[in-house]
Design a protein around this motif. Structure first.
Motif, PDB file in Angstrom:
ATOM      1  N   ASP A   1      -1.756  -4.940  -3.464  1.00  0.00           N
ATOM      2  CA  ASP A   1      -2.020  -3.716  -2.701  1.00  0.00           C
ATOM      3  C   ASP A   1      -1.408  -2.480  -3.346  1.00  0.00           C
ATOM      4  O   ASP A   1      -1.857  -1.360  -3.079  1.00  0.00           O
ATOM      5  CB  ASP A   1      -1.483  -3.858  -1.275  1.00  0.00           C
ATOM      6  CG  ASP A   1      -2.400  -4.665  -0.381  1.00  0.00           C
ATOM      7  OD1 ASP A   1      -3.416  -5.174  -0.880  1.00  0.00           O
ATOM      8  OD2 ASP A   1      -2.102  -4.809   0.822  1.00  0.00           O
TER       9      ASP A   1
ATOM     10  N   GLU B   1      -8.502   1.894  -1.452  1.00  0.00           N
ATOM     11  CA  GLU B   1      -7.943   2.765  -2.486  1.00  0.00           C
ATOM     12  C   GLU B   1      -7.785   1.965  -3.780  1.00  0.00           C
ATOM     13  O   GLU B   1      -7.725   0.744  -3.762  1.00  0.00           O
ATOM     14  CB  GLU B   1      -6.575   3.307  -2.056  1.00  0.00           C
ATOM     15  CG  GLU B   1      -6.600   4.059  -0.733  1.00  0.00           C
ATOM     16  CD  GLU B   1      -5.212   4.289  -0.162  1.00  0.00           C
ATOM     17  OE1 GLU B   1      -5.020   5.251   0.598  1.00  0.00           O
ATOM     18  OE2 GLU B   1      -4.307   3.468  -0.461  1.00  0.00           O
TER      19      GLU B   1
ATOM     20  N   ARG C   1       0.809  -1.224   0.000  1.00  0.00           N
ATOM     21  CA  ARG C   1       0.000   0.000   0.000  1.00  0.00           C
ATOM     22  C   ARG C   1       0.839   1.270   0.000  1.00  0.00           C
ATOM     23  O   ARG C   1       0.332   2.343  -0.352  1.00  0.00           O
ATOM     24  CB  ARG C   1      -0.932   0.001   1.216  1.00  0.00           C
ATOM     25  CG  ARG C   1      -0.210  -0.024   2.557  1.00  0.00           C
ATOM     26  CD  ARG C   1      -1.146   0.243   3.713  1.00  0.00           C
ATOM     27  NE  ARG C   1      -2.185  -0.781   3.808  1.00  0.00           N
ATOM     28  CZ  ARG C   1      -3.247  -0.658   4.599  1.00  0.00           C
ATOM     29  NH1 ARG C   1      -3.417   0.426   5.323  1.00  0.00           N
ATOM     30  NH2 ARG C   1      -4.132  -1.619   4.666  1.00  0.00           N
TER      31      ARG C   1
ATOM     32  N   THR D   1      -5.896  -1.162  -2.503  1.00  0.00           N
ATOM     33  CA  THR D   1      -5.874  -1.557  -1.093  1.00  0.00           C
ATOM     34  C   THR D   1      -7.279  -1.962  -0.678  1.00  0.00           C
ATOM     35  O   THR D   1      -8.248  -1.232  -0.926  1.00  0.00           O
ATOM     36  CB  THR D   1      -5.398  -0.395  -0.217  1.00  0.00           C
ATOM     37  OG1 THR D   1      -4.158   0.088  -0.717  1.00  0.00           O
ATOM     38  CG2 THR D   1      -5.218  -0.854   1.223  1.00  0.00           C
TER      39      THR D   1
END
Length: 404
Positions: free
Chosen positions: A290, A275, A166, A294
């Motif tokens: 990721d 996200e 992420r 995410t």
């Protein structure tokens, strides 16, 4: 500085990067995977290996060996709303080789995938390998500059894959736009002893202003206490005694071991985010897992989705990489193919966040069992649907490449 030439450089040794690297090497592609740490030992990561991931291992002939590793089986999932318990998912009917979720430390899963990768001559895993900068020439990414075991390396590759999570370095350097979809909560992780007299059922407890999930990890409970977004510091500032009292109120049987939480430092914060990149690629570079999207921890599907990205991408990119004919259209096709299940999964998570989790944390009224949960509890056949979505995903992926 040492210069290395390969066909694919994968940045990040998490589930997406390791599975992608393994499947590429198995298909005859030379691949270097960079993992910035010296091992995979990180606590409170996604430790659920879903049925679709185990089916991938079955398809490459590795599942039997994988299941020899210590793990717990989660065949059913229940929840408690106030004082009422309900059953919501039953994985036992899934049409796969292992119809359950395997609960296993992520480091064991990654070590296993690494061992499988090393069986193939084209697979290189560089521990203590941290990418710092993308190398661009003529508007195209052609490699990365990295430090491997303290030495500078320039890794030239036909494709760089960002699978570094992420906070992806690769994603940041591409300048690709990230859409923040939002999450109303964060999670405090901790562990408490699992005693022989305890239930082995993984459970969630919804109560006015509180939400907690407990996962049976054999000799301990892995516990997730869900809090409103950004409230970790006030919760910790209130002190460990207040936190202990809250946990005992939600799960009274933990009273005889709650003192294992010595200080608030025993609570590990997971900042929840949902996200998604608008575009996953630029010429010569692709983000997956990721780094591209995410997921919320709802359903524990993050690892599953990341692995499915890796399988789909390897299916679509192995031949172009192996034959030296990779094009931008190949990278775009990966995003087009995987975007639908990602969007649908995130939409379902956001719906549950807004309709169930946010009101629970707000404590706006007495806790009632949501009508879908009541239906699932009443009709056992219906529990197969959430199990299918959690365990297999919206679009399960299967290995289509052959060993080379």
């Amino acid at each position: 500085m040492t210069t290395i030439k390969t066909q694919c450089c994968v940045v990040g040794g998490g589930p997406a990067g390791m599975v992608f690297g393994l499947l590429l090497a198995r298909a005859g592609v030379r691949v270097v995977v960079l993992e910035k740490h010296g091992d995979f030992l990180r606590d409170f990561r996604g430790d659920t290996i879903h049925p679709s991931t185990m089916q991938v291992l079955h398809e490459i002939g590795a599942l039997d060996d994988f299941l020899k590793l210590p793990h717990q089986k989660l065949s059913r999932f229940g929840a408690q709303f106030g004082d009422q318990k309900v059953q919501v998912a039953d994985f036992s009917h899934l049409p796969v080789r292992a119809p359950y979720i395997a609960l296993m430390p992520q480091w064991d899963f990654l070590d296993f995938v690494a061992a499988q990768g090393r069986r193939w001559p084209g697979f290189t895993l560089s521990m203590h390998g941290e990418a710092h900068e993308l190398i661009e020439e003529g508007g195209r990414v052609v490699g990365v500059r990295a430090t491997v075991a303290g030495e500078a390396q320039e890794i030239r590759a036909d494709l760089v894959v960002g699978a570094d999570g992420r906070h992806s370095t690769v994603r940041q350097q591409t300048g690709l736009k990230l859409d923040v979809l939002g999450a109303p909560m964060d999670v405090l992780w901790f562990r408490l002893t699992h005693k022989k007299t305890d239930s082995t059922e993984t459970m969630g407890r919804f109560d006015t202003g509180s939400l907690m999930v407990m996962i049976d990890r054999g000799d301990y409970w892995q516990c997730a206490f869900v809090i409103p977004k950004g409230s970790a510091e006030p919760v910790k500032a209130a002190g460990i005694e207040k936190f202990r009292a809250t946990i005992v109120r939600l799960m009274p049987f933990l009273a005889d071991r709650i003192d294992e939480l010595k200080t608030v430092d025993d609570l590990k914060l997971l900042t929840v985010a949902v996200e998604r990149l608008e575009k996953w690629w630029n010429p010569g570079v692709l983000c997956i897992g990721d780094a591209a999207h995410t997921m919320s921890p709802i359903g524990g599907v993050g690892v599953n989705i990341a692995v499915q990205d890796a399988v789909a991408a390897s299916n679509m990119l192995a031949a172009p990489l192996r034959e030296g004919r990779l094009s931008d259209s190949d990278l775009a096709a990966v995003q087009v193919y995987r975007m639908r299940p990602v969007r649908m999964t995130q939409a379902a998570q956001i719906f549950l966040q807004n309709r169930i989790i946010a009101p629970t944390l707000a404590g706006t009224g007495p806790i009632k069992v949501p009508w879908p949960a009541r239906l699932l509890d009443r009709f056992a056949l219906l529990r197969r649907l959430p199990a299918r979505l959690m365990g297999m995903g919206v679009q399960p992926e299967h290995v289509k490449t052959t060993p080379v």
